[in-house]
Design a protein around this motif. Sequence first.
Motif, mmCIF file in Angstrom:
data_model
loop_
_atom_site.group_PDB
_atom_site.id
_atom_site.type_symbol
_atom_site.label_atom_id
_atom_site.label_comp_id
_atom_site.label_asym_id
_atom_site.label_seq_id
_atom_site.Cartn_x
_atom_site.Cartn_y
_atom_site.Cartn_z
ATOM 1 N N TRP A 107 28.110 -49.597 8.486
ATOM 2 C CA TRP A 107 29.315 -50.451 8.109
ATOM 3 C C TRP A 107 30.112 -50.552 9.212
ATOM 4 O O TRP A 107 30.790 -49.345 9.698
ATOM 5 C CB TRP A 107 29.884 -49.740 6.883
ATOM 6 C CG TRP A 107 28.915 -50.492 5.522
ATOM 7 C CD1 TRP A 107 27.934 -50.730 5.555
ATOM 8 C CD2 TRP A 107 29.493 -50.374 4.368
ATOM 9 N NE1 TRP A 107 27.506 -51.043 4.344
ATOM 10 C CE2 TRP A 107 28.700 -50.933 3.333
ATOM 11 C CE3 TRP A 107 30.867 -50.665 3.875
ATOM 12 C CZ2 TRP A 107 28.749 -51.225 2.256
ATOM 13 C CZ3 TRP A 107 31.275 -50.779 2.526
ATOM 14 C CH2 TRP A 107 30.193 -51.424 1.596
ATOM 15 N N THR A 108 30.866 -51.736 9.411
ATOM 16 C CA THR A 108 31.827 -51.936 10.147
ATOM 17 C C THR A 108 32.690 -53.073 9.268
ATOM 18 O O THR A 108 32.215 -53.520 8.249
ATOM 19 C CB THR A 108 31.628 -52.498 11.571
ATOM 20 O OG1 THR A 108 30.665 -53.639 11.195
ATOM 21 C CG2 THR A 108 30.793 -51.752 12.389
ATOM 22 N N GLY A 109 34.092 -53.086 9.420
ATOM 23 C CA GLY A 109 34.743 -53.985 8.798
ATOM 24 C C GLY A 109 36.369 -53.450 8.445
ATOM 25 O O GLY A 109 36.765 -52.709 9.157
ATOM 26 N N THR A 110 36.849 -53.797 7.175
ATOM 27 C CA THR A 110 38.306 -53.656 7.030
ATOM 28 C C THR A 110 38.356 -52.975 6.039
ATOM 29 O O THR A 110 37.519 -52.807 5.050
ATOM 30 C CB THR A 110 38.874 -54.819 7.124
ATOM 31 O OG1 THR A 110 38.546 -55.789 6.181
ATOM 32 C CG2 THR A 110 38.896 -55.607 8.519
ATOM 33 N N PHE A 111 39.899 -52.423 5.713
ATOM 34 C CA PHE A 111 40.257 -52.097 4.451
ATOM 35 C C PHE A 111 41.734 -52.102 4.174
ATOM 36 O O PHE A 111 42.552 -52.398 5.058
ATOM 37 C CB PHE A 111 39.880 -50.644 4.375
ATOM 38 C CG PHE A 111 41.108 -49.693 4.825
ATOM 39 C CD1 PHE A 111 41.989 -49.091 3.838
ATOM 40 C CD2 PHE A 111 41.228 -49.159 6.155
ATOM 41 C CE1 PHE A 111 43.166 -48.293 4.282
ATOM 42 C CE2 PHE A 111 42.149 -48.511 6.555
ATOM 43 C CZ PHE A 111 43.241 -47.972 5.579
#
Length: 192
Positions: free
Chosen positions: A157-161
């Motif tokens: 997973w890559t992405g934002t929070f």
Amino acid sequence: MKQFPHLLASSILALAAAWPGTAIAAQTIDLVFNGIPAANVSTPPATPAFADWCASSCFPTTQFPVYAATGNQRGTAYVWGKSFAFGSGGSLCFSEFIAFALNEGDLHVVSGVNGTCGAPIDPALKPPLHADKGALVVIAGGGDGIIAGGTGKFKRWTGTFTDRVFVGFGAPTSGVGGIIYYDQLWFRVTPD
């Protein structure tokens, strides 16, 4: 007649594939916690992402269970902090690394420098809870950051929070470094 269910299922799969937002929405994770956290006594993740983030010194803060919106426990969050600074208007900003130990694997997120900020809120708007445990003021805040790795389902997973919260603070010697409780602590982790 027997072919109808197969045709219907094929049509639904084709429609889902044509609408990419459906897959991402299904993977987005929302986690919540309300209550009194414990001190984080866990071993830091043995990952390059944690080592790079913590290189200039960091320290454990809190740990607490996290729940899905349904109320079912999804796992536990372990938090480390660094770079505390006070900004204009009384805001408190810092960077944090959070390791979520979830049922499907570990998920790590990190905020940037000053990636999480908050400021005292008028007690007429949000009076402190748990005064018997030393809560004196409520800090309203939150932050944003990135996914920094994981295991199991979250390995690639890559992405934002994003997180948002009301935190009950007391004297630095009360609670966990002054943190008495979290009220409406919410996390959303969104993969690319």
